[in-house]
Design an enzyme around this catalytic site. Structure first.
Site, mmCIF file in Angstrom:
data_model
loop_
_atom_site.group_PDB
_atom_site.id
_atom_site.type_symbol
_atom_site.label_atom_id
_atom_site.label_comp_id
_atom_site.label_asym_id
_atom_site.label_seq_id
_atom_site.Cartn_x
_atom_site.Cartn_y
_atom_site.Cartn_z
ATOM 1 C CB CYS A 247 -0.884 0.050 1.246
ATOM 2 S SG CYS A 247 -1.990 -1.333 1.351
ATOM 3 N N GLY B 113 0.140 0.165 -5.093
ATOM 4 C CA GLY B 113 -1.161 -0.482 -4.976
ATOM 5 C C GLY B 113 -2.110 0.000 -6.035
ATOM 6 C CG ASN C 256 2.728 0.423 3.418
ATOM 7 O OD1 ASN C 256 3.822 0.897 3.187
ATOM 8 N ND2 ASN C 256 2.377 -0.762 2.954
ATOM 9 N N GLY C 257 1.388 -1.975 5.545
ATOM 10 C CA GLY C 257 2.031 -3.004 6.353
ATOM 11 C C GLY C 257 1.046 -4.096 6.665
ATOM 12 C CB CYS D 29 10.725 -3.997 3.945
ATOM 13 S SG CYS D 29 10.452 -4.952 2.452
ATOM 14 C CB CYS E 131 6.509 -10.684 2.595
ATOM 15 S SG CYS E 131 6.568 -9.197 3.621
ATOM 16 C CB CYS F 217 12.850 -7.320 7.614
ATOM 17 S SG CYS F 217 11.929 -8.867 7.340
ATOM 18 C CB CYS G 112 11.433 -12.299 1.092
ATOM 19 S SG CYS G 112 12.361 -10.767 0.938
#
Ligand code: AMP
Length: 460
Positions: A6, A32, A109-110, A244, A390, A442, A445
């Protein structure tokens, strides 16, 4: 399982708040494409919100007339992409509600990883949910908190939320930004003359002529009202941030600065690292457009091999990944990418893409490149093998559909039909995004190591 790729946007103190939000969302369309929405705070008493939401692209959801109707000097907006099929408009954001204290609108968002258990316990206590997304949980938690100060309530509920959230919230008298302590998703603060702006990415500021001020820090709650601007720390602390890394690899726009680093520069650096780790005897370097372009420039610069646009992209269709079914996805590659025989024929080609997920796109592209006469195809990825889904807001397929989770590198090479296949190492990626200068990322993935508890979410 809900996926929420998003974009969020917010503005305070601008009589053209809705129009600015429209532009901010327009610049962030890549985050998005399923639905878009704007909520404004009407500048009269009693305070009320005006809302317009719809399914589709920003340009289709809003018209001049709709924007004219959204009056008010403060607004928030949201673009959403989700894979959950049902009840799409109920999930479109910003979500709105009327609390005892007045109207509230929230753009998220998230992905909140413990949303399911929170939702179940709220339902058991009588809560009624309209949609199936994780954000609605926040509205219910707010409505049940007895404190009458929004910021105090948000600080309380932050203790219950686990996972990724960059929230932009509009109440009857303030605009709030709140970012989880890991800082999974980006959230930035800017200024446009006397007005204050919030966005997922800095490219939104560029379009509206706002000046970037700073990131909303991980674990920060920031708000602005008619009296001034305030910032506090959320009560929950974590050991390390978990930005991320996939924002840098693929998701963010290359003209944005994310987690303090230019996305374009990070991607070029990934290409340079890739060339160092995977040198190849070849004639030309060709990106898979657009996602592989900056990395291919870096690969070309480092290797000395000429960069060629050997594949031309039709820009008037969406990203092939964002399609409802496997059959349409495969077809999408052909209508989107056209390999140029006059560049590729007889050549040994290094093809660069940012990431390989299911392998469907790469297989099609390599087939088309060979049809165009390439002599050898050396496929290189500017990120490590994708082995984990994810749970923090990027739409990745289930682990079982990730080709690198189940096949060896040589099996993948053979499946996609390349002569050789090479990935960027985890260390190379971390160097490229600047992680060795501090700042935890992070990379679940790519590593399968998740920075939070997953509350029983299905990893497979
Ligand atoms: P695949 O065919 O599944 O291997 O898809 C690989 C392509 O999808 C690459 O060109 C990537 O740029 C792109 N991609 C990777 N992750 C995502 C994502 N989360 N959303 C949309 N596209 C993606």
């Amino acid at each position: 399982m809900f996926h929420d790729e998003c974009a969020v946007f917010g503005i305070w103190g601008d009589i053209e708040a809705a129009r600015m939000t429209y532009l901010g969302l327009y610049a962030q369309q890549h985050r998005g494409q399923e639905s878009s929405g704007i909520v404004t705070l009407r500048s009269r008493t009693p305070a009320s919100h005006l809302v317009h939401k719809g399914l589709g692209l920003v340009g289709d959801v809003f018209s001049e007339e709709i924007l004219r109707g959204l009056d008010g000097a403060a607004a928030i907006g949201h673009n959403r992409y989700s894979t959950t099929g049902e009840n799409l408009i109920a999930n479109a954001q910003p979500l709105t509600a009327n609390l005892q204290s007045g109207p509230i609108a929230i753009a998220h968002n998230g992905n909140i990883v413990n949303a399911k258990s929170l939702r179940e316990s709220l339902i058991a206590k009588g809560a009624i949910f309209h949609g199936s997304n994780d954000t609605e949980v926040v509205l219910h938690l707010l409505s049940r908190n007895s404190k009458n100060d929004l910021v105090a309530c948000l600080k309380d509920i932050s203790l219950e939320l686990e996972g990724a959230y960059s929230f932009v919230i509009l109440s009857h008298n303030k605009l709030v930004a709140m970012r989880d302590p890991y800082g999974f998703r980006p959230l930035v603060l800017g200024r446009r003359g006397p007005s204050l702006v919030l966005a997922s990415e800095t490219c939104a500021f560029d379009l509206i002529g706002a000046e970037f001020v700073r990131e909303i820090a991980p674990g920060e709650i920031f708000w602005v009202d008619d009296q001034g601007e305030y910032s506090e720390k959320l009560p929950k602390k974590v050991e390390k941030t978990a930005h991320c890394v996939f924002e840098h690899v693929y998701f963010a726009r290359p003209d944005s600065t994310v987690f303090g680093r230019s996305v374009y520069e990070a991607r070029k650096a990934m290409g340079r690292e890739l060339a160092r780790e995977n040198p190849t005897a070849a004639d030309i370097v060709v990106p898979v457009p657009d996602s592989g372009v900056p990395a291919a420039l870096g690969y070309s610069a480092e290797s000395g091999l000429p960069f060629e646009l050997g594949i031309i992209r039709n820009h008037y269709i969406g990203r092939t990944f964002i399609q409802p079914s496997q059959s349409i996805r495969s077809f999408g590659v052909k209508i989107k990418l056209n390999p140029q025989a006059q560049i590729l024929a007889g050549k040994r080609v290094v093809v660069i893409d940012d990431s390989l997920v299911r392998g469907t796109t790469s297989q099609k592209i390599i087939h088309l490149i060979r049809q165009a006469g390439a002599r050898e195809v050396h496929f290189r990825l500017a990120s490590p093998p994708t082995i984990g889904s994810c749970f923090y807001g990027v739409d990745t397929p289930k682990r079982s559909q990730l080709i690198a989770a189940t096949k060896s590198i040589d099996e993948i090479r053979s499946y996609i039909g390349a002569d050789t296949l090479g990935y960027l190492s985890h260390d190379g990626l971390m160097r490229a995004v600047g992680a060795d200068h501090g700042g935890g990322f992070c990379a679940a993935c790519f590593t399968g190591r998740y920075p939070t508890d997953l509350y029983g979410l299905d990893r497979e």
